[in-house]
Design an enzyme around this catalytic site. Structure first.
Site, short mmCIF file in Angstrom:
data_model
loop_
_atom_site.label_atom_id
_atom_site.label_comp_id
_atom_site.label_asym_id
_atom_site.label_seq_id
_atom_site.Cartn_x
_atom_site.Cartn_y
_atom_site.Cartn_z
N HIS A 211 -0.10 5.78 2.20
CA HIS A 211 -1.36 4.79 2.84
C HIS A 211 -0.46 2.88 3.75
O HIS A 211 0.35 2.48 3.27
CB HIS A 211 -2.17 3.52 2.51
CG HIS A 211 -2.74 2.74 1.83
ND1 HIS A 211 -2.38 1.84 2.21
CD2 HIS A 211 -2.12 3.31 0.71
CE1 HIS A 211 -2.47 0.59 1.32
NE2 HIS A 211 -2.59 1.72 -0.39
N ASP A 228 1.83 -3.02 -1.01
CA ASP A 228 0.63 -2.40 -1.20
C ASP A 228 0.49 -1.98 0.35
O ASP A 228 -0.63 -2.88 0.38
CB ASP A 228 -0.71 -2.80 -1.77
CG ASP A 228 -1.86 -2.17 -2.39
OD1 ASP A 228 -1.59 -0.88 -1.44
OD2 ASP A 228 -2.69 -2.54 -1.91
N GLU A 262 -6.98 3.03 4.13
CA GLU A 262 -7.14 3.44 2.07
C GLU A 262 -7.65 2.38 2.08
O GLU A 262 -8.44 2.63 1.20
CB GLU A 262 -5.84 3.47 1.50
CG GLU A 262 -6.26 3.74 0.11
CD GLU A 262 -5.86 2.80 -0.42
OE1 GLU A 262 -5.23 3.15 -1.54
OE2 GLU A 262 -5.80 1.32 0.10
N GLU A 263 -8.10 1.14 2.38
CA GLU A 263 -8.39 -0.31 2.17
C GLU A 263 -10.07 -0.18 2.04
O GLU A 263 -10.29 -0.89 1.77
CB GLU A 263 -7.86 -1.20 2.47
CG GLU A 263 -5.59 -1.19 1.99
CD GLU A 263 -5.51 -2.13 0.39
OE1 GLU A 263 -7.20 -1.54 -0.50
OE2 GLU A 263 -4.10 -2.02 0.07
N ASP A 290 1.98 4.85 -3.67
CA ASP A 290 1.07 4.20 -3.11
C ASP A 290 2.02 2.79 -4.30
O ASP A 290 1.65 3.15 -5.74
CB ASP A 290 0.37 4.21 -3.39
CG ASP A 290 -1.27 2.85 -2.83
OD1 ASP A 290 -0.46 1.56 -2.47
OD2 ASP A 290 -2.27 3.39 -2.67
N HIS A 369 -3.16 -7.71 -2.21
CA HIS A 369 -3.95 -8.30 -1.52
C HIS A 369 -4.59 -9.63 -0.97
O HIS A 369 -5.30 -10.00 -0.92
CB HIS A 369 -5.09 -7.76 -1.88
CG HIS A 369 -5.60 -6.26 -1.94
ND1 HIS A 369 -6.92 -5.64 -3.31
CD2 HIS A 369 -5.37 -5.12 -1.92
CE1 HIS A 369 -6.49 -4.48 -3.94
NE2 HIS A 369 -5.22 -3.77 -2.17
#
Length: 402
Positions: A211, A228, A262-263, A290, A369
């Site tokens: 992603h 990520d 994706e998030e 991922d 994140h």
């Protein structure tokens, strides 16, 4: 005055007693939210560079054995901050409508037979391209799917894929390749690269996915997303480059997917899987990459093989690839429901698997994140580790693509 919306949700058999939403108003009647001990101001007006309505209602599925629930975009963000994983099924409610048929006719996978070809290609893999590509890809302030820079990063990735194809594919191989954007209403599009197979009668597709989007805990903040999932995105791009340079012309079609959103609840991969399902397309095998960069200090370097919510036969085949072609071992690990873009393919009844940077508990949880998901945050971020995943992707494509 404090307000809170109590949503009692069952996740993995556990009833959550804490509310998903913890929105309150300060003395000046400004709306705020607390997540992971941090207080964020909830904007009342659209934010420059973002197309995100925090009050928009979305239909969310948090486990396979409970009914979907309606929640706002803000509540989705809060749920993610609490560690919940989910499908946002608002626009993809038909996904899996014919899954039972495919589950009943599961694929089997042959013994490994392409050792000479695979080893020849993996010797040409390098960390130089992934490093340069990831330095650029993680330089965008955020790749959040509802942001302007998320659109810009997707366009850069598309241009890089076109550049790699132009530079490394032979004229005959170029005639087999298509590069397409799969359009989404939020503006950051998924990318699908297809190498057509030489046997027109063999229409079972092999898919390698990652992603492209990133997010911060609070999506308006910076999210370089180096691990990520910038790492997975450039990992499969390097595999694609090496395959082209070797003039790889598969028997069955091989596709590389870079998913958007994706998030946001697996939105991009859901849309594509639902499209493939509706068209009756056959998927022989799907593998998700991922987070491929982190080797936690004090741990053994290894490949994390996810063993929950995946196809068991394809997972065993993947373990065989790791043992045969990689320089590090694998470890079985679990990531839970709807944890990455393999999940929509499984939901549609297609065989899918997920490989991650190590045991799930040893992954880069501290930095993803956040604004610290950067290449230079620690020597635990390893391009040589990423190279092992590029080897795995090459082996997956060749052994299954034929």
């Amino acid at each position: 005055m404090r307000t809170s919306l109590l949503l009692l949700l069952s996740f993995s058999g556990i009833t959550l007693s804490k509310p998903i939403s913890q929105v309150f108003y300060d003395a000046g009647s400004n709306r705020q939210v607390v997540m992971q001990g941090q207080v964020f101001d909830v904007p009342s007006n659209p934010q420059p560079g973002f197309n995100l309505n925090l009050d928009e209602l979305r239909l969310v599925q948090l486990s396979e054995d409970q009914e979907p629930v309606w929640m706002t975009e803000l509540e989705k963000i809060e749920a993610k901050a609490k560690g919940l994983r989910f499908f946002d099924i608002t626009d993809n409610r038909n996904l899996g409508s014919s899954a039972d048929f495919r589950v009943a006719t599961k694929a089997s996978y042959p013994p490994l037979s392409a050792h000479e070809q695979v080893t020849k290609v993996i010797k040409t893999l390098s960390t130089e391209g992934p490093r340069a590509n990831l330095e650029k890809f993680s330089s965008f302030r955020t790749r959040y799917y509802r942001s302007e820079t998320g659109k810009e990063s997707q366009q850069w990735l598309l241009s890089k894929i076109n550049e790699v194809t132009a530079d490394f594919a032979s004229p005959s191989l170029k005639s087999l390749i298509s590069i397409d954007e799969f359009h989404h209403p939020w503006g950051q599009h998924s990318i699908i690269v297809r190498i057509n197979g030489s046997d027109a009668a063999n229409d079972q597709i092999v898919i390698l996915g990652a992603h492209q989007d990133s997010t911060n805990l609070w999506p308006f903040l910076a999210a370089p997303g180096a691990d990520d999932d910038g790492s997975g995105s450039v990992t499969i791009l390097e595999s694609y480059r090496a395959l082209l340079a070797s003039d790889f012309q598969p028997i069955r079609p091989v596709e590389f997917h870079w998913y958007s959103a994706e998030e946001g609840g697996l939105l991009g991969s859901q849309a594509i899987a639902q499209h493939y399902e509706a068209k009756g397309l056959k998927v022989y095998a799907m593998s998700q990459y991922d987070m491929t960069a982190w080797v936690k200090r004090g741990t053994v370097e290894e490949v994390g093989v996810i063993v929950d919510y995946v196809d068991s036969a394809l997972t065993e085949f993947n373990k065989g690839l790791i043992t045969e072609y990689l320089d590090i071992p694998f470890v079985e690990t679990k990531c839970g429901y709807a944890c990455s873009d393999h999940a929509p393919w499984s939901k549609a009844g297609y065989p899918s698997i997920f490989t991650i940077e190590g045991a799930f508990e040893n992954s880069n949880h501290r930095n993803i994140h956040t604004a610290n998901d950067r290449i230079d945050i620690s020597d635990e971020f390893s391009f040589s580790h990423m190279l092992e995943f590029s080897k795995l992707a090459v082996a997956f494509a060749i052994e299954l693509g034929g």
